[in-house]
Design an enzyme around this catalytic site. Structure first.
Site, mmCIF file in Angstrom:
data_model
loop_
_atom_site.group_PDB
_atom_site.id
_atom_site.type_symbol
_atom_site.label_atom_id
_atom_site.label_comp_id
_atom_site.label_asym_id
_atom_site.label_seq_id
_atom_site.Cartn_x
_atom_site.Cartn_y
_atom_site.Cartn_z
ATOM 1 C CD GLU A 116 -3.861 59.719 41.930
ATOM 2 O OE1 GLU A 116 -4.659 60.637 42.115
ATOM 3 O OE2 GLU A 116 -3.494 59.358 40.790
ATOM 4 N N GLY A 118 -2.345 51.654 42.862
ATOM 5 C CA GLY A 118 -3.466 50.729 42.705
ATOM 6 C C GLY A 118 -2.914 49.318 42.653
ATOM 7 N NE ARG A 119 0.723 47.789 37.679
ATOM 8 C CZ ARG A 119 0.168 47.534 36.506
ATOM 9 N NH1 ARG A 119 -0.050 46.291 36.154
ATOM 10 N NH2 ARG A 119 -0.144 48.511 35.669
ATOM 11 N NE ARG A 173 -1.555 44.383 33.441
ATOM 12 C CZ ARG A 173 -0.329 43.904 33.574
ATOM 13 N NH1 ARG A 173 -0.147 42.650 33.933
ATOM 14 N NH2 ARG A 173 0.708 44.671 33.384
ATOM 15 C CB CYS A 207 -12.527 32.037 18.789
ATOM 16 S SG CYS A 207 -13.656 30.781 19.360
ATOM 17 C CD GLU A 208 -8.502 37.342 19.075
ATOM 18 O OE1 GLU A 208 -7.895 38.006 18.244
ATOM 19 O OE2 GLU A 208 -9.750 37.340 19.192
ATOM 20 C CE1 TYR A 226 -5.549 49.264 36.375
ATOM 21 C CE2 TYR A 226 -3.552 48.436 37.418
ATOM 22 C CZ TYR A 226 -4.436 49.464 37.177
ATOM 23 O OH TYR A 226 -4.219 50.700 37.730
#
Ligand code: PLP
Length: 472
Positions: free
Chosen positions: A316, A318-319, A360, A391-392, A421
């Site tokens: 399977e 995905g990435r 990520r 704001c982080e 992702y």
């Protein structure tokens, strides 16, 4: 993992040791970029035959751009390398109806793990028999939808789910084709894996704890369930086959135990996804062909050792399919040199996206790379940090990268390997609308997902309309 803490001894900028100064800051490292990405003679990067400057004008920034030729080629590469096995594209990495159609057209099957993902797949006309349904807490509604459409397999994650599924099958007077998801005690990530006896996480039935065998017996004896086999998924962004070898040994040992108890050989084994990609030059993922050769050898070896026939195999990824097919395009808005002590200065380049379109780096300390995409530059490369508008403090897109020293407001920056992702994990943090996803091919741009608007967001705010009425 890369050692982010240690610095070059002779640095004037705080670069981690793994980051090497590029000979040519305009060069595009092929393994990072999708098939059709190139830098035109005048310095502008193009993808799918479209220049990023043109793309930015047409669809705005930030934007995700999927290279259709590349996606299809990667899907085919996986299918062909694993001929005889079934390749399920993991929809959670990125799914929309267009992607589901491409996946179907290229002969792959599809994994979904929610009502939303299943609905997108069905809307795209994806053949239900080629859909696998995951999830550790599937609702009645999700299972009903899967059963009503006759999805090919439901990967059962708990004893409660077996009970739930039996009840729903009885209610709908149907049967379900199921696999038991097991935890093998193998946890794999880039460059490392650990194999322990105990596992402390939410997914699956434990082999070591004996629950896996009990789950298999329950499904085997249930008149409503057709037991296909065993499913194992060991982690993500894995570069080699070590972890899969241990997982295959432990799952096939379970096949042997089941056979000893029932006289029956299970028909199917799924080894999951998690195959890694290159986010930075230093990443060295195996090719599908190398992985296929390795996994085939492992499974054959273990089957022989346990006296088993080769089961029908599936994986399977995905990435590894959509990740390298996509890039993210941002526009530079603010540049700030910051004195970080010890005579070192770090250059912060703020762009018009951030952790809401790629979580990520903040979530997993994931490393990314970037290039100046709207022109080439003859300026000296400078260690830079590409950050977002949220704001982080942890709102970082590319922690460390050499970018030309003359980057300026209005320049476009492209981040490769942003297909997986990114949009699928995007949020509306700070009420920022999510970027569009467009596909490009042969000079044509097509919208896969349109840009979210402030109106889309405000439509959810039940009080917003109230206020409008008051103002009238
Ligand atoms: C996440 C996941 C995948 C896909 O992982 P990638 O790293 O994208 O290949 C496959 N199977 C299961 C069960 C997963 O949870």
């Amino acid at each position: 993992m890369h050692v982010a803490g240690s610095l070059h001894a002779d640095a004037t900028t705080p670069a981690p040791v793994w980051l090497t100064r590029p000979e040519d800051v305009n060069a595009l490292t092929a393994k990072l970029w999708s098939e059709t990405v190139e830098r035109d003679p005048d310095g502008v990067v193009s993808v799918g035959g479209i220049r990023v400057t043109e793309l930015a004008e047409q669809v705005g920034t930030p934007a995700y751009v999927i290279d259709e030729v590349d996606f299809r080629k990667r899907a085919r590469d996986w299918r062909e390398a694993f001929t005889g096995w079934t390749v399920y594209y993991a929809g959670k990495s990125f799914l929309c109806t267009t992607i589901a159609r491409w996946v179907g057209q290229e002969g792959l099957s599809l994994d979904v793990c929610s009502m939303g993902e299943l609905t997108v797949a069905l809307l795209a006309g994806f053949e239900p028999a080629r859909i696998g349904m995951h999830g550790n807490n599937k609702s009645d509604a999700e299972l009903r939808l899967a059963l009503a459409h006759g999805v090919g397999r439901i990967i059962v994650d708990s004893s409660d789910e077996i009970t739930r599924l039996e009840r729903l099958c009885a209610e709908l007077d149907t049967t379900a084709r199921v696999m038991i998801r097991v935890t093998t005690g193998v946890e794999a990530h880039t460059h490392e894996y650990i194999a322990t006896a105990h596992e402390d996480q939410k997914f699956g039935f434990s082999i070591a704890g004996g629950q896996a065998l009990v789950g298999l017996f329950r499904c085997h004896h249930s008149p409503r369930l057709e037991l296909l086999g065993i499913h194992s998924h060991i982690g993500s962004q894995i570069f080699d086959t070590n972890g899969f070898e241990v997982a295959a040994r432990r799952t096939l040992k379970l096949f042997a135990q089941f056979k000893e108890a029932t006289g029956i050989e299970l028909a199917e084994l799924d080894l999951g996804g998690g195959f890694g990609i290159a986010y930075i030059k230093e990443d060295t993922p195996a090719t599908p062909a190398e992985l296929a050769a390795g996994l085939r050898e492992i499974v054959e070896h273990e089957c022989t050792a346990f006296g088993l026939n080769l089961p029908a195999m599936s994986i399977e990824p995905g990435r590894a399919i959509v990740g390298p097919s996509g890039l993210a395009l941002y526009r530079v808005g603010t540049i700030k040199p910051v004195d970080v002590g010890g005579g070192l200065s770090r250059r912060y380049i703020s762009v018009d996206g951030g952790m809401s379109d790629n979580i990520r780096p903040a979530l997993y300390a994931a490393e990314y790379s970037a290039t100046l995409a709207s022109r080439s530059s003859a300026a000296e490369p400078v260690v830079s940090r590409v950050v977002g508008l949220h704001c982080e403090g942890g709102d970082i897109l590319v922690r460390d990268e050499f970018l030309p020293g003359d980057i300026t407001i209005g320049d476009l920056i492209a981040v490769p390997a942003a297909g997986a992702y990114s949009r699928s994990m995007a949020s509306n943090y700070n009420h920022v609308p999510r970027p569009p996803v467009v596909s490009v091919r042969d000079g044509k741009v097509r919208t896969m997902l349109r840009r979210e608007t402030l109106d889309d967001l405000l439509a959810l705010d039940a009080g917003a309309a109230e206020n409008e009425e008051q103002n009238d």
